[in-house]
Design an enzyme around this catalytic site. Structure first.
Site, PDB file in Angstrom:
ATOM      1  N   HIS A 100      -6.514  -5.712  -0.805  1.00 37.40           N
ATOM      2  CA  HIS A 100      -5.921  -4.606  -0.636  1.00 37.40           C
ATOM      3  C   HIS A 100      -4.822  -5.615   0.329  1.00 37.40           C
ATOM      4  O   HIS A 100      -4.917  -5.123   1.543  1.00 37.40           O
ATOM      5  CB  HIS A 100      -6.324  -3.595  -0.252  1.00 37.40           C
TER       6      HIS A 100
ATOM      7  N   SER B 139       0.992  -1.580   0.050  1.00 38.37           N
ATOM      8  CA  SER B 139       0.077   0.073   0.086  1.00 38.37           C
ATOM      9  C   SER B 139       0.963   1.447  -0.216  1.00 38.37           C
ATOM     10  O   SER B 139       2.075   1.459  -0.769  1.00 38.37           O
ATOM     11  CB  SER B 139      -0.328   0.097   1.377  1.00 38.37           C
TER      12      SER B 139
ATOM     13  N   ASP C 133      -8.120  -6.250  -6.219  1.00 39.04           N
ATOM     14  CA  ASP C 133      -7.833  -4.989  -5.006  1.00 39.04           C
ATOM     15  C   ASP C 133      -8.551  -3.429  -5.449  1.00 39.04           C
ATOM     16  O   ASP C 133      -8.359  -2.846  -6.972  1.00 39.04           O
ATOM     17  CB  ASP C 133      -6.498  -4.493  -5.189  1.00 39.04           C
TER      18      ASP C 133
END
Lengths: 810, 810
Positions: free
Chosen positions: B528, B377, B497
C-alpha cells in the site's frame, strides 16, 4: 509523555520583560491594557501569525477550552482575572496536549507536574499582571508535545517572518539565552572555496587544496560577522560503496599464534612525518566573491536549525574526496591537518582560493572567527581530532558517537574486533569507501597509481595478522594529544553503541576530566545515532544555549546551567538524569567471585575448581551463525541454548535492590587453552523478563520545521519493546597472547594457566531488584572477532576469578 | 540497474531545436560554432550552472574520461569530431554512472543497451553537428542513475534559476511535452479559504464550510492562470489516533449463524438523502486577498514537484475535520459532496469565504479551471469518488491504491474482512480517527453530542453481525456511478496491496473499460505504497506528461505514448511491461481439478472423494497466532506445519514452462460444515525456492530535490530478498451463508453439501517453470476475518471442485 528541559535559562523578571519587548510580545499598544484577561487575549492575538484579522484569532480562542464548560474567548471576554488553571488549560492546548488523553480541564496543574512542564510563580489563584507576563515568558520557553519550545513552534508558523527584513531588529536575536530564527533561509548565500592545506598527501609537489561548501546568511553581505558551525564529513561528497564492499576482509579465518616480542610503549610510538611541505601557491589577487556555488549539500539537521538562527555552516570532506586534492588516510595526523585547515581559514589564518586552479584568494571575511565543529561518527571523530590540536578559533566541538582512538574502533586487546554490524571492515576499507576522488574518472585516472600504493600501505600498517597496537594505530590515537585541547567539549554517545564503542567517549572523558576547559557529556540509550529532535529532552535547545554562549559570547549561564553529565535512564522511558561525573575515580567497587554458574559475594570462600568450554561448533551451526549474528547472540545468552558447552555462564543471586553500574567492569581470572593461540570474550548481562527500551528510536511521524518553511527533522523517541528475557550490558575481548597490553605479544603455552585481567567497555546501567546479573565467558564473537571455528578448549580457574563492578554510591 | 522510461516524447528534429533554444542550450552565440567538439564543449559549459567561470567547467571536463586514456577536456580540445562512444562515455558519467562498476569506457553502448538508455540516431561513428544537437536533446530527457531526467538533475543544480524571474521566459515552460521547474518555490503564495459546500452534515441549519489550503506560484498575482492539483485528505489536519485505537473492534469473536433472508438487489439500494439543504450564506463583499495563511502543510511529494512547475496545489480535509464544519461519514455521498465542493470552487462554480465566520467571498480567480486530483489510499479514494460525479472542471484523477467500493475494503463475501494489518478496524473507527474537529476542545465541546449520535449510526449501519452488503454499504459503492465518469483516469495500485485490495482497482478498471474517457493503469509489486521516486520507472515524468496534457492542454501524445497498462514484473527486478489491458474478458482460462493434495488437469477424471479439516486449534496455538499473524501465515503455507489438519493444500505438478496469470482466479466446490455456520478462505500460492522481490521498496539513501533547493523525495526501489519457499499470489473469503451473493443470507444445514463459487482477488503473476502452483483452503484468516476458534469441521467434495485460472495467451 514526560518532558525534560535542561536549557530553560532562569531569567530575572526585568530582563524577561526586556526580552518580551524585543520579540514584540510587549509594546506600547499593550502596555495600556488594564486587566490580565485583556493582556492574555493580546498575547494570544500575537501568537497566531497565520491570521491577519482579529476576528479569526477570536475564533481560535473559541476553539480552546478555558474551563470544563467555557471556551477561551467566552471566558476571557467575560472575566478580568486569569486564574492559573485557565492560563494552563489554554496553554496546554496551545502546546498540543489533548484534553482528556493528556490532561483534565478540571485540574491542568496535575498534568503540568506529571509531564514536567514548568509552572510560573504566582502568589494567589489568579495571575497578577506582572505574574502573567512572566508566565507568558516561561511558556514561550516551554516545550510543546512535539519537542519544540513554544516560541520555536510559533516560529514555524511565521512569528518571526516580520523580523526577517526589519532593519530595526538587532541580529542575532537572543531570547532566553538562545539565538532565534530571524534569518531568511530562502536568501542563504551558498559558495564553494578551496582551502590550501599545509600538506601534500598526493605527493604532487603542491599543497593539497580542499573543497569547502559554505552557507551563510544574506546579512553577511551587508557586513554582519557570523559564527561558524563546521562539519567535516568524509562522506558528504559521495562514497565508493561497491569498491568498499569488495575490499571487506574475510573474518572466517583462524586466529594464528604469534611469536612473542618484548615491545615497549616507546617501540610503538608513531614517528612524526618530517617530509618538507611544498611552498604555498602564490596569491595574485584577492576577492570577496566566490565563483562556484552548489546544489543540495549533504546536510545535518542540527546545522539546518542554526542556519535559520544566524550561524554560517561549512561542510568539507577533506583530503582525497571529490573535488579536493590528496589521498585518504583514515584517522592519521594528515587527516587532522586537513580537518583543521578549514578552521584556520575560517579564523583568518590560512588561504583559500576560488578554485582548485585559481591564484585568486578568498578570505572568510564574513566569519566572526568563532568556530564550532559538529557531527556524528566519523564526523564527530574529526571534531575530536581537531580539538586535540588546540587550533585557534575552534571554541567548542560537539562530538557525537566519536572515535577517540582508532585502535578502539577496529581493534581490542590484541584482536581484530570489528565495529558492530561491519565484520571485515578496517581502516583500508574505510579509506577506499571515502576516497571519492575515484567517483570522477578523469581525476582518478591521474591519481590511481599513487592511491593504490598508499592504500596498500594502509592495509599493511593496520596489520590484521596480529591485531596488536603498533605505530600505525599510535598515529591514529587522538588521546595522546588530549592535553592540548583548548576547545570546550560537548560529548554525546550511546551506551548501546557497538559501532563506535563507549570506550571511545569514556577514554576522552577521563583524559579531559582535569583540563581547564568546560566539558559536558550526554549518554543516551541508543546505538550509533544522533539525538536531535527527541521528544523527552531539549537537546536542540541545549546545543543552542551552548553555542550561543561559546560562539556569540552571550553570558547565558550555559556552563553552570547544564549538568556536567546527563544520562538517559535505561529503565524508565523519557527520563534523563543529571550527574556530576561518569566513571568517577571515586566510585565504589563491588567485587563478585565466580563459582560454577554463579556470581557470588566475596564473603564466600573462593572455590578451587576449573570449568571449561570448547569454541568449535558443528559446521552447520557455525555456518548458520556466520549468516545470522542475531541468532548467535540470542543463543549465547539464552538459558536453553545450542551453545551450551561452548560458553560459560555465571549468574548472581536475584537482586534485592536496584543497583546502578557506572564505569568499567573488570574481570580477573586464570585461563588455559589447549593450543598456543586463543582469545576470550565477555558479556555482562541483565537477566530478568522485562519491557526494555528499544535501542533504536521510534519515529513519531511528526516533522519539525527547523525555521519557517525551512528544512525539517523528524521527531523520535525511545520506546519500550515487548518483554525480553535479558539485555547485554557491556562486553570485552582479549587475545590471550596480549595479556600484558595491546602491543606486547606474550608467550602462550598450551594447557598452562595464565592470569588475565580484562577491562570491559564502560557502562552506566540500572539493574533492577528482581533481576540477576550475568557474566558470559566465550571465545569467538560472531559479530566482531575473527571466526576460525578452531578446536580450542578453554579452562578457567575459578579460584582466582573475580568480577569488579564500579557503581554509584547508594 | 535497468531504466525504463515511458514518457520520453518522440520529437521532430525541428521542434527539438526550437525547444533547445527555448531552454537556452542553443542561442546566437553557439550557432556560430563549427565543429561538433566545440558544440559539445559549449553544451557542457551550460550544464554546470554552479560555476560562474569557464575555467571551472574546463576542470569538470578534465574530471570526465572521454576514452579509456583521455579525459573530456583533452579530447574535445584536440579533436573536431565527437565519436558516438565519446559522447556516451561523457554522458554516462554525467548521468551518474560509474566507470568500471556500471560501464566500460571501451564500449559505452553496451551499457547504454543494458541499462536501457536511449541512443540517439547517427549515420556514422561520429555525430554530425545536426545529430549532436538531437543527441543532446535526447540526453536531457534521459534518466540519471538516480531516477531523474538529466534536465531535472540540472534543474536541481540551478539550471533554471536564471529563468525564475526572467520576464522573457514564457510560463509555463514545456520541454519534451512536460512542464519544467521555472517557478520560484521560495515565493509561493499560501492562503486559506473556506468553501461553502451544499450540505449540512452537522445539522446546525447552516451549510458546511470547508477549509482549503492553497499554494500557488507568485506569478498568479501578476495574472497567470494556473492549473490545480487538488488532494482531498481527511488525515491532513490531524487524527485522533488514541480514540481510534480504543474503538477497534474485537475480532476474537465467533462467526454466528444468521436467519436466512431473501433480499434482492433492490432491497439493499441506498436511499437518496432528500433533506433540504440550508440556503447559502449571503455574500456581502468579495476579495482577492485571503486573511489566513498556514505553516507547513501535510504535503505529498508529487505535489511538491509540480509546485516548482507552475501548478497550484490545494489540500482540503473535508467535513468533520479541524477548522471545517460537518461530521465524518466514511465514504458516503455527503463526503463526496464535500470533496467536490472544492473542485466546484476551483472551477468558478461555488462560493468560498475568507473565514468560517466571514461573509466576504473569495473566488479562485487565479485558477485556469482545469483541475486534477491526486493522492493515495483514502486520498485516492476521494479522487475516485469525485470522478464518479462527473463534476465540471475535474479533468483527470490520479487514484493511487484507492477504494472503489467500501464494502470491498471492510467486507468480503458476507464476512467482516479487515484491511490487512488492521484487524478490528471498520468504518466507524476510521470516522473517529479522522474526526479532527475533536482536536480542538472548544469546537468539539459544541458538536460532541451530534457527533456521538452520528457515529453510533455508522456503527449500527456497518453491521458487523452479518457482514452482509446492505444499504449502508451501497451508499459507499462508487462503482454504481462509474458510468458518470468524465475525467480521464490514471490508476495506480499494488498487486500486493492487502490493505486496499486489488479488487478495488480491478472493478473500477472493468467498469470504465468501455467509457469514452482515456484511462491508464499502473500495477506495481508493492503493498500500500506510492511509487514516486523509483529508480526503474519514470513515474514522475509519466505524471508530468499526463498532467501537462490534461491540465495545460498541450498536445504531447500522452494519450497514445503511454501504454494502457503498465505492470511491474514480479520476477525480474526493475522491469515494467506494457499491456493493452488487464483482466481482459478475452483472456484464455485454464481449469484445474482438485485431487487430494494435488491440482490436476481436467483431462484427469474427477475423483469421487471428500477431504476435510477442522478449524479449531489448541488454545495456546490459537493465542499465539492472534499475536503473530506472520507466523500463522508461514505455518499455513509451509510444508511441515502445525496447521496440518487445519487446512487443505493442493499443489500442481512442477510447471514445465512459465505462465502469466492475469485476472480473477475462481474456485468452484461443494462444501459441508458440521454446524449451521461457516466460512471458507483461499490462498493461491507460488511454491518454489526463489529470490523474490520484496513488497516494500528499499530506500536507496538518495534525496531528490523536487525543484531547486526545494523539498525532497527519497529514491527507492524494489529489491530481491533472501530466497523464500513460497509467495502468496492472491486470496479470497466467503461466508457459507452468503453463497448466492453478498446481501442474501442463505440457509446452511449442518453436514449438507452446498455448491460454492468464489472469485479470488484479481492478480497478474508470472509463475516460473520449475515452480508449483498451490491452492490452500482454510477457514479463519488470522489477519483478516473474525477468529472464533470454533469447532467447525469442513468437508470438501473434490468431485465437483475446480480452479479456473485466467491467464495471458502464450
Amino acid at each position: 509523555m514526560r518532558n525534560q528541559q535542561f536549557a530553560i535559562r532562569p531569567t530575572a523578571p526585568a530582563q524577561a520583560l526586556d526580552e518580551l519587548h524585543m520579540i514584540h510580545f510587549l509594546d506600547d499598544t499593550n502596555q495600556t491594557l488594564t486587566t490580565p484577561s485583556q493582556l492574555l487575549w493580546d498575547f494570544y492575538d500575537r501568537s497566531w501569525p497565520e491570521f491577519t484579522t482579529d476576528q479569526r484569532v477570536s475564533q481560535q480562542l473559541h476553539n480552546l477550552m478555558a474551563t470544563p464548560d467555557r471556551d477561551g474567548a467566552d471566558f476571557l471576554s467575560q472575566h478580568d482575572a486569569v486564574p492559573v488553571t485557565v492560563f494552563y488549560n489554554l496553554a496546554l492546548q496551545r502546546l498540543g496536549f489533548t484534553v482528556g488523553d493528556d490532561f483534565d480541564l478540571a485540574d491542568p496543574l496535575v498534568a503540568m507536574a506529571k509531564i514536567q512542564l514548568p509552572v510560573s510563580d504566582h502568589q494567589a489563584a489568579n495571575f497578577t499582571m506582572a505574574e502573567l507576563k512572566q508566565a507568558w515568558y516561561l511558556l514561550l520557553t516551554t516545550h510543546t508535545k512535539n519537542g519544540q519550545s513554544f516560541l520555536d513552534h510559533l516560529t514555524t508558523h511565521g512569528y518571526f517572518a516580520p523580523f526577517l527584513h526589519d532593519a530595526a531588529v538587532t541580529k542575532p536575536l537572543i531570547f532566553n539565552g538562545k539565538a532565534q530564527a530571524v534569518f531568511d533561509t530562502t536568501q542563504l548565500i551558498r559558495e564553494v572555496v578551496y582551502v590550501e592545506s599545509p600538506q601534500d598527501t598526493d605527493h604532487d609537489g603542491k599543497r593539497d587544496l580542499l573543497k569547502a561548501e559554505i552557507l551563510r546568511p544574506a546579512e553577511t553581505a551587508a557586513g554582519l560577522k557570523v559564527p561558524v558551525l563546521y562539519t567535516a564529513s568524509p562522506y558528504n561528497q559521495g562514497t565508493n560503496d561497491e569498491a568498499g564492499d569488495q575490499m571487506m576482509h574475510d573474518v572466517n579465518v583462524p586466529l594464528t599464534p604469534q611469536e612473542p616480542n618484548h615491545l615497549t610503549r616507546e617501540d610503538v610510538l608513531a614517528e612524526p612525518d618530517t617530509t618538507p611541505i611544498p611552498a604555498p601557491r602564490p596569491v595574485t589577487t584577492s576577492t570577496t566573491t566566490a565563483t562556484e556555488s552548489f546544489a543540495r549539500e549533504s546536510s545535518y539537521t542540527l546545522n539546518d536549525y542554526f542556519l535559520a538562527r544566524g550561524f554560517a555552516i561549512v561542510y568539507a570532506a577533506g583530503i582525497g574526496t571529490l573535488d579536493s586534492d590528496g589521498l585518504r588516510t583514515t584517522g592519521d595526523p594528515e587527516e587532522t591537518t586537513s580537518t583543521i585547515a578549514i578552521i584556520e581559514w575560517l579564523a583568518g589564518n590560512r588561504t583559500a582560493f576560488t578554485s582548485r586552479e585559481a591564484t585568486q584568494a578568498i578570505p572568510a571575511w564574513w566569519s566572526n572567527h568563532a568556530i564550532a565543529m559538529t557531527g556524528r561518527s566519523y564526523l564527530g571523530t574529526l571534531a575530536t581530532a581537531a580539538a586535540t590540536t588546540g587550533v585557534a578559533g575552534l571554541k567548542t566541538v560537539i562530538s557525537e558517537a566519536a572515535i577517540s582512538n582508532w585502535y578502539d574502533y577496529y581493534r581490542d586487546g590484541g584482536l581484530v574486533v570489528a565495529p558492530g554490524g561491519f565484520p571485515g571492515e578496517d581502516a583500508d576499507v574505510l579509506a577506499e569507501e571515502t576516497f571519492s576522488r575515484q567517483l570522477q574518472a578523469g581525476d582518478y585516472h591521474r591519481i590511481q597509481a599513487k592511491w593504490q600504493a598508499d592504500l596498500a600501505a594502509i592495509t599493511s600498517g593496520q596489520d590484521r595478522t596480529t591485531g596488536s597496537y603498533n605505530r600505525f594505530w599510535d598515529a591514529r590515537n587522538y588521546l595522546k594529544n588530549a592535553k592540548n585541547i583548548k576547545a570546550d567539549l560537548l560529548l554525546v554517545h550511546g551506551l548501546n553503541d557497538w559501532n563506535v564503542k563507549p570506550r571511545n567517549v569514556n577514554n576522552l572523558w577521563n583524559a579531559v576530566r582535569d583540563l581547564p576547559v568546560t566539558k559536558k557529556l550526554i549518554l543516551h540509550q541508543g546505538q550509533h545515532i544522533y539525538i536531535n529532535a527527541f521528544r523527552s529532552i531539549d537537546y536542540t535547545d541545549i546545543v543552542n544555549l551552548w553555542l550561543t554562549h561559546e560562539l556569540l559570547d552571550v553570558d547565558n549561564q550555559a556552563e553552570t546551567l547544564l549538568p556536567n553529565v546527563i544520562i538517559q535512564d535505561n529503565v524508565q522511558p523519557e527520563t534523563w538524569h543529571s550527574y556530576e561525573d561518569w566513571d568517577a575515580p571515586t566510585n565504589p567497587v563491588t567485587t563478585l567471585n565466580l563459582q560454577p554458574e554463579e556470581l557470588v559475594a566475596t564473603t564466600n570462600a573462593p572455590l578451587k575448581a576449573a570449568v571449561s568450554f570448547n569454541d568449535q561448533l558443528p559446521d552447520a551451526q557455525y555456518q548458520a551463525y556466520t549468516h545470522d549474528v542475531t541468532s548467535w547472540q540470542r543463543d549465547l545468552l539464552n538459558d536453553d541454548s545450542p551453545l551450551k558447552g561452548h560458553r560459560l555462564r555465571f549468574k548472581s543471586a536475584v537482586l534485592t535492590k536496584d543497583q546502578v553500574l557506572d564505569g568499567k567492569p573488570t574481570i580477573t581470572l586464570e585461563v588455559a587453552v589447549n593450543q598456543p593461540v586463543g582469545l576470550l570474550s565477555f558479556q555482562l548481562v541483565d537477566y530478568g523478563e522485562a519491557k526494555r527500551l528499544g535501542v533504536s528510536p521510534t519515529p513519531l511521524r511528526v516533522s519539525l520545521d527547523e525555521g519557517f518553511h525551512w528544512r525539517e527533522d523528524s521527531l523520535r523517541e525511545f520506546q519500550t519493546t515487548a518483554p525480553t528475557p535479558w539485555k547485554m550490558i557491556t562486553k570485552g575481548h582479549r587475545n590471550l597472547q596480549n595479556r600484558t597490553n595491546a602491543y606486547q605479544i606474550d608467550e602462550l603455552k598450551p594447557n598452562q594457566f595464565y592470569r588475565l585481567r580484562v577491562t570491559l567497555q564502560p557502562t552506566h546501567y540500572r539493574l533492577l531488584a528482581g533481576h540477576q546479573l550475568g557474566l558470559v565467558i566465550y571465545a569467538t564473537d560472531f559479530g566482531m572477532t575473527v571466526r576460525g571455528n578452531q578446536d580450542l578448549q578453554y579452562s578457567i580457574n575459578l579460584e582466582h576469578a573475580a568480577l569488579e563492578l564500579p557503581h554509584l554510591a547508594e
